[in-house]
Design an enzyme around this catalytic site. Structure first.
Site, PDB file in Angstrom:
ATOM      1  N   PHE A 111      43.074  32.744  39.951  1.00  0.00           N
ATOM      2  CA  PHE A 111      43.402  31.646  40.872  1.00  0.00           C
ATOM      3  C   PHE A 111      42.935  31.912  42.291  1.00  0.00           C
ATOM      4  O   PHE A 111      42.830  30.979  43.091  1.00  0.00           O
ATOM      5  CB  PHE A 111      44.908  31.348  40.840  1.00  0.00           C
ATOM      6  N   LYS A 112      42.625  33.178  42.625  1.00  0.00           N
ATOM      7  CA  LYS A 112      42.156  33.497  43.967  1.00  0.00           C
ATOM      8  C   LYS A 112      40.931  32.654  44.350  1.00  0.00           C
ATOM      9  O   LYS A 112      40.730  32.353  45.523  1.00  0.00           O
ATOM     10  CB  LYS A 112      41.781  34.976  44.064  1.00  0.00           C
ATOM     11  N   ASP A 113      40.121  32.264  43.351  1.00  0.00           N
ATOM     12  CA  ASP A 113      38.937  31.438  43.649  1.00  0.00           C
ATOM     13  C   ASP A 113      39.314  30.087  44.257  1.00  0.00           C
ATOM     14  O   ASP A 113      38.537  29.518  45.026  1.00  0.00           O
ATOM     15  CB  ASP A 113      38.139  31.164  42.364  1.00  0.00           C
TER      16      ASP A 113
END
Ligand SMILES: *Cc1c(COP(=O)(O)O)cnc(C)c1O
Length: 467
Positions: A111-113
């Protein structure tokens, strides 16, 4: 929109300033001076927008006075163009009334993207405008580093140095970082632990001469722009289930408290959120806090969900600031004492208020595996260990008639060993990463020594990488 620090520094700063600065100079975290709010009609009008349009609409009030909504829309379009799913963050029904919000369809499968891809374009925009060049340094246990490298590769306005603990990330995580060949990217493997890496980054920031010389900047999860960029997917998911005319609940596997804080921020903006359920692994400082107001630091223990192997959840300070009615002096006192004693003394009333919205659930490694096995057996849902913990927390917190939306934070192929062990299924890497294990790696190994690391960052800034 102006920003102030949770610890008192109130010099006026706008969105672009805090984007580049990351941490406030007094050691606190930046917060918007007020919470922008949308009316029910404004929420309803967002239902038909595409993901990038919606993201720009939600982020715009935070960037007001620094970046206009047209520019934001363009940057969001670019940021989310490279996602593997047309919905960007699709919803999948896992069981009755419980849905996975899949945040892992970006280039590095976590999810960091969702935030970092946008930060890449925001940095590019602001640095071009200002004619500046910065050096981004960061420590990673895996996911943040790969997302940052992917977002900033090839930029002419910044060089990036990411420190990872040698031999302590998964092979997929390491290769996602070390196989990137653009000359503005430097990977440093430290002979030490993740905490050592983080200490080195802090030491670089504390070294004023070095910080000014290389124009140091940070994109760790305390950067407010990352929180802001994580709010839109909660908004979109809630709108799909009938918000603002119907409440939803969210469950989030949590480490540094950034992702779940974004869900909480959405509620501050007027989105009807019933409950926020936090999932933890055996590093359960947050769930202990919620259960009994025991926020005491213990030793970090490795687990099946390494991105949550954390004892100090940095972003919690932002919630604390709000629970203390934005009294920055009180917040600074609590944080200073916490740093000194390893125990956070949260006033009883503030703790009670946290409990009105948040609940927590801890799963150890066996329970995490059992949950992954159960999800696959019941509904053929292949969850990575972090997501599985989130789903268990969501099931626990679910109420009749209120949809429970779980943040699915990593693709199962990012943690194949745990998935195979639990389910017997080997999740294949998506096509864009299918040849990851054939690509050649490039990194420097350095001792846990600040002078050596600063020298490497300085040389890289000046000359890039000579192969
Ligand atoms: C970073 C991360 C988390 C924890 O998110 P926080 O914002 O730090 O709470 C959970 N799952 C995965 C896969 C992550 O990469």
């Amino acid at each position: 929109m102006r920003y102030r620090s949770t610890r008192g520094d109130a010099r006026p700063r706008n969105f672009s300033d805090i984007l580049l600065a990351g941490l406030a100079e007094d050691g606190g975290l930046y917060m918007p001076e007020t919470w922008p709010r949308f009316s029910p009609d404004e929420w309803r009008a967002m239902r038909t927008l595409s993901y990038p349009e919606l993201a720009a609409r939600v982020i715009a009030p935070f960037a007001e006075g620094a970046i206009d909504i047209e520019t934001l829309t363009t940057l969001c379009r670019k940021a989310y163009a490279d996602f593997d799913h047309p919905a960007v963050a699709p919803l999948v029904e896992v069981e009755d009334g419980l849905f996975a919000l899949e945040l892992f369809h970006g280039p590095t499968l976590a999810f960091k993207d969702m935030a970092m891809q946008l930060l890449g374009h925001l940095f590019e925009h602001v640095l071009t405008q200002r004619g500046e060049r910065v050096t981004i340094v960061g420590a990673t246990s895996g996911d943040t580093g790969s997302a940052a490298i992917e977002a900033f590769r090839g930029s002419e306005h910044l060089s990036v140095a990411i420190l990872h603990p040698k031999g302590r990330t998964s092979d997929v995580q390491r290769r996602q970082m070390t196989t990137v060949t653009e000359s503005n990217i430097l990977n440093i493997a430290i002979d030490g632990t993740f905490d050592d890496c983080q200490d080195m980054v802090k030491a670089m920031f504390a070294d004023d001469a070095f910080r000014n010389e290389v124009h140091l900047s940070a994109v760790n999860s305390i950067n407010w722009a990352r929180i802001a960029a994580q709010i839109p997917y909660y908004v979109r998911a809630a709108l799909m289930f009938g918000a603002p005319d119907r409440p939803v609940s969210f469950a989030v596997p949590t480490g540094n408290f950034g992702n779940v804080l974004a869900a909480w921020a959405a509620s501050q903006m007027g989105l009807p959120v019933r409950r926020l359920c936090i999932g933890s692994n055996r590093n359960d400082i947050l769930t202990r806090f919620l259960a009994s107001n025991d926020m005491s630091v213990r030793v970090v223990e490795p687990s099946l969900s390494p991105s949550m192997d954390i004892q100090v959840s940095s972003n919690f300070e932002r919630l604390l600031f709000e629970l203390l009615d934005r009294d920055s002096e009180a917040c600074a006192d609590v944080m200073t004492a916490f740093r000194k004693t390893g125990r956070m003394d949260v006033p009883h009333r503030a703790w009670q208020r946290a409990g009105e919205m948040f609940s927590g659930l801890t799963l150890n490694d066996e329970e995490t595996s059992a949950e992954m096995r159960y999800l696959y057996a019941q509904g053929r849902y292949l969850a990575d260990p972090h997501t599985a913990i989130g789903i268990a927390a969501g099931r626990r917190g679910k109420e009749p008639g209120v949809p429970m939306i779980v943040a699915a934070t990593a693709h199962p192929a990012k943690f194949p060993d745990a998935v195979v062990a639990a389910t017997g299924i080997h999740p294949p890497l998506p096509p864009r990463l299918a040849d990851l294990f054939e690509r050649s790696e490039r990194f420097e190994t350095l001792p846990n020594d600040i002078a050596r690391i600063e020298a490497a960052v300085r040389a890289h800034r000046l000359h890039g990488h000579n192969r």
